[in-house]
Design a protein around this motif. Structure first.
Motif, mmCIF file in Angstrom:
data_model
loop_
_atom_site.group_PDB
_atom_site.id
_atom_site.type_symbol
_atom_site.label_atom_id
_atom_site.label_comp_id
_atom_site.label_asym_id
_atom_site.label_seq_id
_atom_site.Cartn_x
_atom_site.Cartn_y
_atom_site.Cartn_z
ATOM 1 N N LEU A 4 45.839 36.041 29.926
ATOM 2 C CA LEU A 4 46.762 36.239 31.038
ATOM 3 C C LEU A 4 47.523 37.552 30.920
ATOM 4 O O LEU A 4 47.942 38.120 31.927
ATOM 5 N N ASP B 210 46.157 40.277 30.123
ATOM 6 C CA ASP B 210 45.264 41.250 30.746
ATOM 7 C C ASP B 210 45.487 41.318 32.264
ATOM 8 O O ASP B 210 45.117 42.303 32.904
ATOM 9 N N ALA B 211 46.073 40.250 32.826
ATOM 10 C CA ALA B 211 46.368 40.225 34.261
ATOM 11 C C ALA B 211 47.746 40.802 34.567
ATOM 12 O O ALA B 211 48.153 40.841 35.732
ATOM 13 N N ASN C 158 41.257 30.214 33.424
ATOM 14 C CA ASN C 158 42.227 31.246 33.048
ATOM 15 C C ASN C 158 41.561 32.627 33.055
ATOM 16 O O ASN C 158 42.167 33.624 33.453
ATOM 17 N N SER D 36 42.536 35.834 35.606
ATOM 18 C CA SER D 36 42.834 37.215 35.209
ATOM 19 C C SER D 36 41.793 38.211 35.683
ATOM 20 O O SER D 36 42.116 39.215 36.332
ATOM 21 N N TYR D 37 40.526 37.929 35.355
ATOM 22 C CA TYR D 37 39.478 38.926 35.576
ATOM 23 C C TYR D 37 38.835 38.833 36.954
ATOM 24 O O TYR D 37 38.348 39.833 37.478
ATOM 25 N N TRP E 182 49.405 38.675 40.492
ATOM 26 C CA TRP E 182 49.373 37.462 39.679
ATOM 27 C C TRP E 182 50.316 36.400 40.226
ATOM 28 O O TRP E 182 50.082 35.202 40.045
ATOM 29 N N SER F 271 47.957 29.498 34.340
ATOM 30 C CA SER F 271 46.880 29.065 35.223
ATOM 31 C C SER F 271 46.569 27.582 35.019
ATOM 32 O O SER F 271 47.264 26.886 34.270
#
Length: 428
Positions: A36, A38-39, A78, A82-83, A93, A296
């Motif tokens: 997360l 990374d998001a 999850n 993010s991706y 987000w 998430s």
């Protein structure tokens, strides 16, 4: 309260089972923090929120349903959060959290009805297994990409990474350890592989050794109640909401079926057994609550099976698991010092485990509609970086082929509804 005698168990057995479940799924706290983050979510807050929702959801599940089912932030969704949504579709987000909340509310409403039975009878088992396998290939692809084992290539889109780099070699070590420990059924295989890989990284200067092991929990204020529900209430995001709903439901039902068979829970011939219904309700409520905390989708964890193997049979196992997770609230300095390439191998291994569902599909006996639908679900999830696109393409092709061959009896309202939503995914 937990009817231990009726389930042929005792407090010590439930305690041991709860500790075993904790060891096998403890990895989710640092792993979810990395994913997360990374998001764009602050890792410190995510780690605390992940630990909190694991504690609360697992405790609620144990008390409400009296089953040894632990819950936490689901692997797969999850990564998609993010991706796929934030980095792929450029969705903020906060809006993505709104999507998770809405899917959870739908699940709450539907979990109090016979919708789960309708879904299970409407959608072919092969397509459900393909969804699990597709998510497995998706998160394994993400793990390999994050480790640098696969990289961008202008000529072929994807190419092999540079294995002469120390970081990539560290990821390879983590992958080997995770596979080896899991294959020997070592308790806490994932967290053990992360620990050893981290020590190697610190020893060779590939990461910073933690200055402290324990600290006070970080505040979750930066992500608490930050979900944007109104932005998620758009027609273009309806397929994504449905994707989260269906995937969470399939994931939960699959987990409960597997764990329940071993523990002799959720027996269909026992009409007085309300444990499945209550566990689904707990899962749905936890998803909505998790989005409020800033994480998430929350779901039942297949790692609960490890506790069942230790003899756990009641909700007391889940209660003990929740108590053990309290310790993770204070381990932020340790989690932050873990190198990324000690974490991402876990995604690959979990992906492989999910991908094994594909082996249960008999492609030789399946018709073209099922084979083509399953294939597109599995192949397009990683190639398009989207669980939604994979499910949408699979159901569209399945329905088109069934129509073309005049096999209308195989097309029920459930299939047609999901196909229509799948069509919206491409049009919008």
């Amino acid at each position: 309260m937990f009817k231990l005698k009726e389930h042929n168990t005792n407090v010590f057995t439930e305690f041991s089972a709860g500790f075993t479940t904790f060891l096998t799924m403890m990895y989710i706290v640092p792993v979810n923090g990395f994913i997360l983050a990374d998001a764009g979510l602050p890792m410190e807050a995510v780690v605390t929120a992940t630990a909190l929702i694991t504690i609360l959801a697992t405790l609620f599940s144990g008390l409400w349903s009296n089953t040894p089912i632990a819950m936490s932030v689901g692997m797969g969704l999850n990564a998609y959060f993010s991706y796929g949504l934030v980095l792929g579709m450029k969705i903020p987000w906060e809006t993505a959290l709104g999507i998770v909340f809405l899917s959870g509310i739908l699940f709450v409403i539907l979990s109090f009805t016979n919708f789960r039975v309708w879904i299970m009878t409407s959608i072919p088992m092969s397509l459900r297994r393909a969804i699990s396998a597709g998510i497995g290939s998706f998160i394994a692809f993400i793990g390999l990409k994050q480790m640098g084992m696969i990289v961008d290539n202008e000529a072929t889109l994807v190419g092999l990474g540079d294995f002469s780099k120390a970081d990539v070699q560290l990821g390879v070590l983590g992958l080997i350890l995770a596979f080896a420990f899991y294959s020997y059924r070592i308790k806490g295989a994932f967290i053990l592989s992360i620990a050893i890989t981290s020590v190697v990284a610190w020893s060779f200067g590939l990461g910073s050794f933690p200055e402290a092991i324990l600290s006070a929990p970080a505040s979750i204020e930066p992500i608490l109640f930050k979900l944007d529900i109104m932005s998620a209430l758009t027609l273009s995001l309806l397929p994504v909401i449905i994707t989260f709903l269906i995937t969470d439901m399939f994931d939960t039902l699959g987990t409960l079926t597997g764990v329940g068979t071993r523990a002799k829970l959720f027996q269909e011939n026992n009409k007085d057994d309300k444990s499945l219904q209550k566990t689904l309700e707990a899962d749905a409520i936890a998803t909505s609550a998790g989005s409020l905390l800033g994480v998430s989708t929350t779901t039942a964890f297949i790692e609960s099976a490890s506790g069942v193997e230790e003899g756990g049979r009641t909700g007391l196992t889940a209660v003990f698991t929740a108590i053990f997770f309290i310790g993770t609230l204070f381990m932020l300095p340790l989690f932050k010092s873990i190198p990324g390439n000690a974490i991402y191998p876990v995604l690959v291994v979990v992906g492989v485990l999910m991908f094994t569902e594909l082996g249960k599909i008999n492609f030789e006996d399946s018709d073209l509609a099922t084979s083509a639908g399953a294939f597109l679900i599995v192949i397009l999830m990683p190639l398009t970086f989207s669980i939604t696109n994979g499910i949408a393409a699979g159901f569209l092709v399945y329905t088109i082929i069934k129509f073309a061959r005049g096999q209308y009896k195989d097309l029920n309202i459930g299939i047609l509804t999901i196909t229509f939503i799948s069509l919206l995914a491409f049009i919008l």
